[in-house]
Enzyme design. Sequence first.
Site, PDB file in Angstrom:
ATOM      1  CE  LYS A 146      -3.429   3.133   0.888  1.00 13.91           C
ATOM      2  NZ  LYS A 146      -4.292   3.368  -0.114  1.00 13.91           N
ATOM      3  CE  LYS A 176      -2.545   7.905   7.256  1.00 12.99           C
ATOM      4  NZ  LYS A 176      -3.012   6.554   6.847  1.00 12.99           N
TER       5      LYS A 176
HETATM    6  P1  NAD Z   1     -11.599   8.999   8.289  1.00 13.62           P
HETATM    7  O1  NAD Z   1     -10.809  10.112   9.124  1.00 13.62           O
HETATM    8  O2  NAD Z   1     -12.624   9.728   7.559  1.00 13.62           O
HETATM    9  O3  NAD Z   1     -12.298   8.008   9.094  1.00 13.62           O
HETATM   10  C1  NAD Z   1     -11.521   7.541  10.532  1.00 13.62           C
HETATM   11  C2  NAD Z   1     -12.494   7.099  11.558  1.00 13.62           C
HETATM   12  O4  NAD Z   1     -11.936   6.445  12.552  1.00 13.62           O
HETATM   13  C3  NAD Z   1     -13.100   8.629  11.904  1.00 13.62           C
HETATM   14  O5  NAD Z   1     -14.398   8.392  11.837  1.00 13.62           O
HETATM   15  C4  NAD Z   1     -12.756   8.355  13.449  1.00 13.62           C
HETATM   16  O6  NAD Z   1     -13.570   9.177  14.557  1.00 13.62           O
HETATM   17  C5  NAD Z   1     -12.520   7.175  13.781  1.00 13.62           C
HETATM   18  N1  NAD Z   1     -11.399   6.665  14.928  1.00 13.62           N
HETATM   19  C6  NAD Z   1     -10.340   7.430  15.241  1.00 13.62           C
HETATM   20  N2  NAD Z   1      -9.926   6.720  16.399  1.00 13.62           N
HETATM   21  C7  NAD Z   1     -10.727   5.727  16.757  1.00 13.62           C
HETATM   22  C8  NAD Z   1     -10.669   4.760  17.639  1.00 13.62           C
HETATM   23  N3  NAD Z   1      -9.662   4.550  18.596  1.00 13.62           N
HETATM   24  N4  NAD Z   1     -11.868   3.935  17.790  1.00 13.62           N
HETATM   25  C9  NAD Z   1     -12.918   3.990  16.860  1.00 13.62           C
HETATM   26  N5  NAD Z   1     -12.998   4.828  15.917  1.00 13.62           N
HETATM   27  C10 NAD Z   1     -11.903   5.673  15.779  1.00 13.62           C
HETATM   28  O7  NAD Z   1     -10.426   8.188   7.649  1.00 13.62           O
HETATM   29  P2  NAD Z   1     -10.777   7.559   6.159  1.00 13.62           P
HETATM   30  O8  NAD Z   1     -10.749   8.574   5.035  1.00 13.62           O
HETATM   31  O9  NAD Z   1     -12.057   6.465   6.278  1.00 13.62           O
HETATM   32  O10 NAD Z   1      -9.515   6.671   6.188  1.00 13.62           O
HETATM   33  C11 NAD Z   1      -9.243   5.582   6.896  1.00 13.62           C
HETATM   34  C12 NAD Z   1      -8.071   5.018   6.487  1.00 13.62           C
HETATM   35  O11 NAD Z   1      -8.310   4.323   5.183  1.00 13.62           O
HETATM   36  C13 NAD Z   1      -6.935   5.927   6.686  1.00 13.62           C
HETATM   37  O12 NAD Z   1      -5.805   4.890   7.044  1.00 13.62           O
HETATM   38  C14 NAD Z   1      -6.601   6.229   5.270  1.00 13.62           C
HETATM   39  O13 NAD Z   1      -5.251   6.553   4.885  1.00 13.62           O
HETATM   40  C15 NAD Z   1      -6.888   5.005   4.454  1.00 13.62           C
HETATM   41  N6  NAD Z   1      -7.457   5.289   3.208  1.00 13.62           N
HETATM   42  C16 NAD Z   1      -8.488   6.175   2.906  1.00 13.62           C
HETATM   43  C17 NAD Z   1      -8.934   6.434   1.699  1.00 13.62           C
HETATM   44  C18 NAD Z   1      -9.833   7.696   1.232  1.00 13.62           C
HETATM   45  O14 NAD Z   1     -10.043   7.728   0.112  1.00 13.62           O
HETATM   46  N7  NAD Z   1     -10.202   8.176   2.311  1.00 13.62           N
HETATM   47  C19 NAD Z   1      -8.469   5.598   0.584  1.00 13.62           C
HETATM   48  C20 NAD Z   1      -7.666   4.287   0.699  1.00 13.62           C
HETATM   49  C21 NAD Z   1      -7.081   4.134   2.231  1.00 13.62           C
END
Ligand code: NAD
Length: 302
Positions: free
Chosen positions: A176, A244
């Site tokens: 990734k 990040k």
């Molecule tokens: P986001 O910030 O929208 O969602 C993360 C969620 O986790 C939030 O709702 C937050 O409140 C929650 N959270 C934080 N700490 C927590 C805990 N201890 N217990 C429970 N919930 C908790 O992020 P996202 O865009 O959904 O991305 C999530 C992951 O996927 C990241 O690592 C990101 O790099 C990866 N990712 C994102 C995308 C994208 O396009 N957004 C694409 C591929 C990968």
Amino acid sequence: MNNPTSGIVGFLGLGVMGREMARNLAQAGFTVRAFDIVPGAGDALRQFGVESVSDIPSATSDADIVISMLPDTPQVEDIVRGAGGLLAHPPRGKLFVDMSTIAPEATRKLSQELADIGITMLDAPVSGGPVGAKNGSLTIMVGGDAGGFAQATPFLRAMGTTLNHVGASGAGQTVKLCNQLICGINIQAICEALALARAWEIDLPQMREVLLGGSAASWMLDKLGPAMIEGDVSAGFRIDLMMKDLRLVLEAAQKHPVPLPATALVATQYQNAQAYGEGANGNQALFKVYDRITGQQTAVNK
Ligand code: NAD
């Protein structure tokens, strides 16, 4: 679990990606108990059959599989090692799949700690963005035990169409990070091309079409190009998350020393965006850095 879509999922993290993934699991027929630290984050998912619970053990204790979709390494460490976490409250099914993008080395440590109490951890980060999450068409790169991969496959199929077991614990995260390295450099290349073409008063939408027919074609140019050209900064994959990921790439390249000059340079461009308070913008808004550098603006920003 004879029926391939029966089973209990404990889902942690209902952000941009997680809420769509949890919904797809529920709509595929799985029982989904979901938790997010933001109260009310799961409310809108009730109509799809996702049960929103108020702490981690309520989501995970009875689960056949625990799935996390959290921002970064510390949050995943917290749901494993924290007071309500998986080490203190081992899930019934003893299978944990982290689908967040986090550090490969930290993943290996967590996987070992969990293995010591009989829990299999897979790292299964994804590519495909919010649209892929919504459509259940994510690409999923899985590291860890092959038996665990086979066990997790019916659940992963509810969220993604391309599933690949790419090696031992941490391998999914490493693949990734390589994906993110290529995406980041590609977006920077598109920014440079658009800025140069704009300075020479080229029709940018037409140029994008032309380039998509040739060897410069890319997913980024196809999917993000229109928003870059129109100055649409609305978030999909946030600049903060890309920064990040580039940090994780550069840390990984320090551990096994590999010079990554282009990645390092692109990271400074993302830092520029963050320094201007643009971290919550979508990734495509890196082009605003070039608005500043060139003094020119895209149509919407004018
Ligand atoms: P986001 O910030 O929208 O969602 C993360 C969620 O986790 C939030 O709702 C937050 O409140 C929650 N959270 C934080 N700490 C927590 C805990 N201890 N217990 C429970 N919930 C908790 O992020 P996202 O865009 O959904 O991305 C999530 C992951 O996927 C990241 O690592 C990101 O790099 C990866 N990712 C994102 C995308 C994208 O396009 N957004 C694409 C591929 C990968």
